[in-house]
Scaffold this active site. Structure first.
Site, short mmCIF file in Angstrom:
data_model
loop_
_atom_site.label_atom_id
_atom_site.label_comp_id
_atom_site.label_asym_id
_atom_site.label_seq_id
_atom_site.Cartn_x
_atom_site.Cartn_y
_atom_site.Cartn_z
N ASP A 46 29.51 -1.50 -40.24
CA ASP A 46 29.52 -1.07 -38.84
C ASP A 46 28.09 -1.04 -38.32
OD1 ASP A 46 31.90 0.69 -37.15
OD2 ASP A 46 29.85 0.71 -36.37
N THR A 78 44.67 -7.21 -29.56
CA THR A 78 45.29 -6.22 -28.68
C THR A 78 46.40 -6.86 -27.85
OG1 THR A 78 44.83 -4.97 -26.66
CG2 THR A 78 43.31 -6.72 -27.15
N ASP A 79 47.33 -6.03 -27.36
CA ASP A 79 48.36 -6.54 -26.45
C ASP A 79 47.78 -6.88 -25.08
OD1 ASP A 79 47.88 -3.94 -25.52
OD2 ASP A 79 49.98 -3.30 -25.60
N GLU A 80 46.54 -6.41 -24.81
CA GLU A 80 45.96 -6.61 -23.47
C GLU A 80 45.69 -8.08 -23.18
OE1 GLU A 80 43.14 -3.64 -22.21
OE2 GLU A 80 43.94 -2.19 -23.63
N TYR A 96 37.06 -7.11 -21.12
CA TYR A 96 37.44 -6.74 -22.51
C TYR A 96 38.54 -7.66 -23.03
CZ TYR A 96 40.11 -4.33 -26.15
OH TYR A 96 40.82 -4.04 -27.30
N ALA A 123 39.65 -10.46 -21.90
CA ALA A 123 39.27 -11.88 -21.93
C ALA A 123 38.44 -12.19 -23.17
CB ALA A 123 38.49 -12.23 -20.66
N LYS A 145 38.56 -10.54 -26.00
CA LYS A 145 39.44 -10.48 -27.18
C LYS A 145 40.29 -11.76 -27.25
CE LYS A 145 40.02 -7.62 -29.79
NZ LYS A 145 39.37 -7.27 -31.08
N ASN A 167 46.55 2.61 -29.31
CA ASN A 167 46.60 3.54 -30.45
C ASN A 167 46.14 4.92 -30.03
OD1 ASN A 167 45.81 1.74 -33.50
ND2 ASN A 167 46.88 0.99 -31.71
P1 NAD Z 1 36.08 1.59 -31.40
O1 NAD Z 1 35.26 1.27 -30.20
O2 NAD Z 1 36.45 3.00 -31.66
O3 NAD Z 1 35.36 1.04 -32.70
C1 NAD Z 1 34.68 -0.19 -32.74
C2 NAD Z 1 33.67 -0.14 -33.87
O4 NAD Z 1 33.02 -1.40 -33.94
C3 NAD Z 1 32.58 0.92 -33.65
O5 NAD Z 1 32.43 1.71 -34.81
C4 NAD Z 1 31.33 0.11 -33.37
O6 NAD Z 1 30.13 0.73 -33.85
C5 NAD Z 1 31.64 -1.17 -34.15
N1 NAD Z 1 30.87 -2.31 -33.63
C6 NAD Z 1 30.71 -2.66 -32.32
N2 NAD Z 1 29.91 -3.73 -32.25
C7 NAD Z 1 29.59 -4.07 -33.54
C8 NAD Z 1 28.81 -5.12 -34.12
N3 NAD Z 1 28.19 -6.02 -33.35
N4 NAD Z 1 28.72 -5.18 -35.47
C9 NAD Z 1 29.35 -4.27 -36.24
N5 NAD Z 1 30.07 -3.25 -35.75
C10 NAD Z 1 30.20 -3.17 -34.41
O7 NAD Z 1 37.37 0.67 -31.26
P2 NAD Z 1 38.83 0.86 -31.86
O8 NAD Z 1 39.67 1.53 -30.85
O9 NAD Z 1 38.74 1.41 -33.24
O10 NAD Z 1 39.30 -0.66 -31.93
C11 NAD Z 1 39.11 -1.43 -33.12
C12 NAD Z 1 39.71 -2.81 -32.92
O11 NAD Z 1 41.11 -2.69 -32.61
C13 NAD Z 1 39.09 -3.59 -31.75
O12 NAD Z 1 38.96 -4.93 -32.15
C14 NAD Z 1 40.10 -3.44 -30.62
O13 NAD Z 1 40.05 -4.56 -29.76
C15 NAD Z 1 41.40 -3.39 -31.41
N6 NAD Z 1 42.51 -2.66 -30.77
C16 NAD Z 1 42.31 -1.38 -30.31
C17 NAD Z 1 43.38 -0.69 -29.75
C18 NAD Z 1 43.22 0.75 -29.26
O14 NAD Z 1 44.17 1.29 -28.66
N7 NAD Z 1 42.12 1.42 -29.52
C19 NAD Z 1 44.64 -1.30 -29.63
C20 NAD Z 1 44.78 -2.62 -30.11
C21 NAD Z 1 43.71 -3.28 -30.68
P1 TYD Z 2 42.37 3.79 -22.03
O1 TYD Z 2 42.53 4.91 -23.01
O2 TYD Z 2 41.01 3.49 -21.48
O3 TYD Z 2 43.02 2.50 -22.70
P2 TYD Z 2 43.34 1.02 -22.06
O4 TYD Z 2 42.66 0.88 -20.77
O5 TYD Z 2 42.79 0.11 -23.12
O6 TYD Z 2 44.84 0.96 -21.96
O7 TYD Z 2 43.31 4.09 -20.79
C1 TYD Z 2 44.72 4.24 -20.93
C2 TYD Z 2 45.30 4.30 -19.54
O8 TYD Z 2 44.86 5.53 -18.92
C3 TYD Z 2 44.82 3.20 -18.63
O9 TYD Z 2 45.91 2.82 -17.76
C4 TYD Z 2 43.72 3.83 -17.79
C5 TYD Z 2 44.15 5.26 -17.70
N1 TYD Z 2 43.07 6.27 -17.63
C6 TYD Z 2 43.09 7.25 -16.62
O10 TYD Z 2 43.98 7.28 -15.75
N2 TYD Z 2 42.08 8.17 -16.62
C7 TYD Z 2 41.08 8.17 -17.55
O11 TYD Z 2 40.15 9.03 -17.47
C8 TYD Z 2 41.08 7.18 -18.58
C9 TYD Z 2 39.99 7.13 -19.62
C10 TYD Z 2 42.11 6.25 -18.59
#
Ligand code: NAD
Ligand code: TYD
Length: 371
Positions: A34, A134-136, A160, A162, A164, A190
Site C-alpha cells: 500500500d 466496481t458496478d459503477e 472514478y 471511467a 476503473k 461495500n
Molecule cells: P480505499 O480508498 O479505502 O483503499 C484504497 C487503498 O489503495 C488505500 O489504502 C490507498 O492507500 C491505496 N492506494 C491508492 N493509490 C495507491 C498506489 N498508487 N499504490 C499503492 N496503493 C495505493 O478503497 P476501497 O473502498 O477499499 O476499494 C478498494 C477497491 O475496491 C478499489 O479498487 C475500488 O474501486 C473497489 N471497489 C470498492 C467498492 C466500495 O464500495 N468501497 C465497491 C466495489 C469495488
Molecule cells: P458513497 O459512499 O460516496 O459511494 P458511491 O458514490 O461510490 O456510491 O456514496 C453513496 C451514496 O450516498 C451516493 O449516492 C452519494 C450519497 N452521499 C450523500 O448523499 N451524502 C454524503 O455525504 C455522501 C458521502 C454520499
C-alpha cells in the site's frame, strides 16, 4: 499453499480481505502492498503484522520495478488488486490522481505480472491476476431497469468509474493478447469496519456522534446496492479458486436502498444505541440524543453531486450459478456489526479526523451548502 500479493491492503476492503484470507487459509503467505495515501491506514492492518504469514510493504503500484522485485522475491502466484483512488467526490474535484493510479497503476501491475510470470527466465509460471472492480462501470439504471449483469455495456459516468472501466479493459486485453491468467469482479457498494469516513455510512455514523449535519445529496432518492465487506471477500475467494480465466463476475447482495432510507435507518439504530447505553450521552455530549433530540434532526439536504448516478443494482446470478456464491451477512446483522465496530474503535477514526481529512470534508460541505 498460495503466495498472495494484495494491493491496497491498508485500505477499507483490502484490509478486511487480508484478515479474511489469513483466517481462512492459515497456510498461505500474504504480502500487503500500500502507498498509504490519505485513504490508506497502516493501523488497519497492524494486527495482521503479528502473524508471521503476513508482510506489509509500503510502496506504489506505479513502481513496476518494485512490483517485479516483490513477485520474484516472495514467489507470488496470486495478485489481488484492490489499490485505487476510490471516492467519486474526489474524482470530480481532482480527476488526475484517478487516471494515474487506477489506469497507470493497474497497467504497471499488469506489465510487472507479464514480465515475471510469462516472460521471465524460468518461462511461464503458474499464476492468477485478480482485478477488483466496481458496478459503477455499468453506469446508471432507471427505477424499473433490470440490474446490471456481466454483459451490461460499460457506460461509466464519473472520472472514478471511467478510470476503473479503463483498468478493467486493460486487464481483459492482457488476457486476450498475452495470455495472462486474469479474473475480474464487479461489486456493489461495500460497508463494514475500516471504511474511511468520507463514505456515506461511516460519515453518517460519526456525524451523529458529533451532532454534525448529515448531508443528503439532491433529493436523497438515489439507490445503491449494499454488501457487507466480508461477503465481497468471500466472492473474490470463490472467483480465485473456481472462476473461469478471462471471465468477469458480479458480486452483490440484492440489497437496494435509497440514500435517505439508509440514513434514516442509521439514525434510528443510533437512537436505540443511545437509549440502551446511557454512558454514550456523556461520551458524546454533542449528539442529538444527549439533548433529547432524534438523530434524523441532523439530516440536511445539500446540492447534488454533479453527474450523480441514480441507481446501481447487481445481478449476481452468474456468480451464484457457477460458483455457488451467496452472501452470508444480512443487512440487519451487517449494519449492526458495523455500528458496533465504529463505536468500539473510536481511536481508529478519531486519528483520521484529527488529520487533514476533516478540513477537506468540511470544505466540501460548505461548498455544497453555499451553492
Ligand atoms: P480505499 O480508498 O479505502 O483503499 C484504497 C487503498 O489503495 C488505500 O489504502 C490507498 O492507500 C491505496 N492506494 C491508492 N493509490 C495507491 C498506489 N498508487 N499504490 C499503492 N496503493 C495505493 O478503497 P476501497 O473502498 O477499499 O476499494 C478498494 C477497491 O475496491 C478499489 O479498487 C475500488 O474501486 C473497489 N471497489 C470498492 C467498492 C466500495 O464500495 N468501497 C465497491 C466495489 C469495488
Ligand atoms: P458513497 O459512499 O460516496 O459511494 P458511491 O458514490 O461510490 O456510491 O456514496 C453513496 C451514496 O450516498 C451516493 O449516492 C452519494 C450519497 N452521499 C450523500 O448523499 N451524502 C454524503 O455525504 C455522501 C458521502 C454520499
Amino acid at each position: 499453499m498460495a503466495n498472495l500479493l494484495v494491493t491496497g491492503a491498508a485500505g477499507f476492503i483490502g484490509a478486511n480481505f487480508v484478515y479474511y484470507w489469513l483466517d481462512t487459509y492459515p497456510g498461505d503467505r500474504v504480502i500487503g502492498l500500500d502507498a498509504l495515501t490519505y485513504a490508506g491506514n497502516h493501523e488497519s492492518i497492524r494486527s495482521a503484522e503479528s502473524n508471521p504469514a503476513f508482510r506489509f510493504v509500503h510502496g506504489d503500484i506505479r513502481d513496476q520495478a518494485l512490483i517485479e522485485k516483490l513477485l520474484r522475491e516472495e514467489k507470488i502466484d496470486t495478485i489481488v488488486h484492490f489499490a485505487a483512488e476510490s471516492h467519486v467526490d474526489r474524482s470530480i474535484s481532482g480527476p488526475d490522481a484517478f487516471i494515474d493510479t487506477n489506469i497507470g497503476g493497474t497497467h504497471s501491475m499488469l506489465k510487472a505480472a507479464r514480465a515475471v510470470w510469462l516472460d521471465g527466465p524460468e518461462g511461464r509460471l503458474p499464476h492468477r491476476f485478480h482485478h477488483v472492480s466496481t458496478d459503477e462501470v455499468y453506469g446508471t439504471l432507471g427505477p424499473n431497469d433490470p440490474p446490471f449483469t456481466e454483459s451490461t455495456p460499460y457506460a461509466p459516468n464519473s472520472p472514478y468509474s471511467a478510470s476503473k472501466a479503463a483498468s478493467d479493459h486493460l486487464v481483459r486485453a492482457y488476457h486476450h493478447t498475452y495470455g495472462l491468467e486474469v479474473t475480474t469482479s464487479n461489486c456493489s457498494n461495500n460497508y463494514g469496519p475500516y471504511q474511511f469516513p468520507e463514505k456515506l455510512i461511516p460519515l453518517v455514523l460519526i456525524n451523529i456522534l458529533h451532532g454534525k449535519a448529515l448531508p443528503i445529496y439532491g433529493d436523497g432518492k438515489q439507490i445503491r446496492d449494499w454488501l457487507y465487506v466480508d461477503d465481497h471477500a468471500r466472492g473474490i475467494d470463490l472467483i480465485i479458486k473456481k472462476g473461469r480465466l478471462g471471465e468477469t463476475y458480479n458480486i452483490g447482495g440484492h440489497n437496494e436502498w435509497t440514500n435517505i432510507d439508509i440514513v434514516n435507518l442509521i439514525c434510528k439504530l443510533m437512537d436505540e444505541r443511545f437509549a440502551a447505553d446511557l454512558q454514550m450521552k456523556e461520551k458524546y455530549p454533542d449528539a442529538p440524543a444527549a439533548r433529547g433530540e432524534k438523530a434524523n434532526s441532523l439530516i440536511t439536504y445539500v446540492k447534488d453531486r454533479p453527474g450523480h448516478d441514480q441507481r446501481y443494482a447487481i445481478d449476481a446470478a452468474k456468480t451464484t450459478a457457477e460458483l455457488a456464491y451467496k452472501p452470508v451477512e444480512s443487512f440487519e446483522t451487517g449494519i449492526d456489526k458495523t455500528i458496533s465496530w465504529y463505536l468500539d474503535n473510536e481511536g481508529w477514526w478519531q486519528r483520521i479526523l484529527d488529520g487533514s481529512y476533516q478540513e477537506w470534508i468540511d470544505q466540501q460541505y460548505a461548498d455544497r451548502k453555499a451553492s
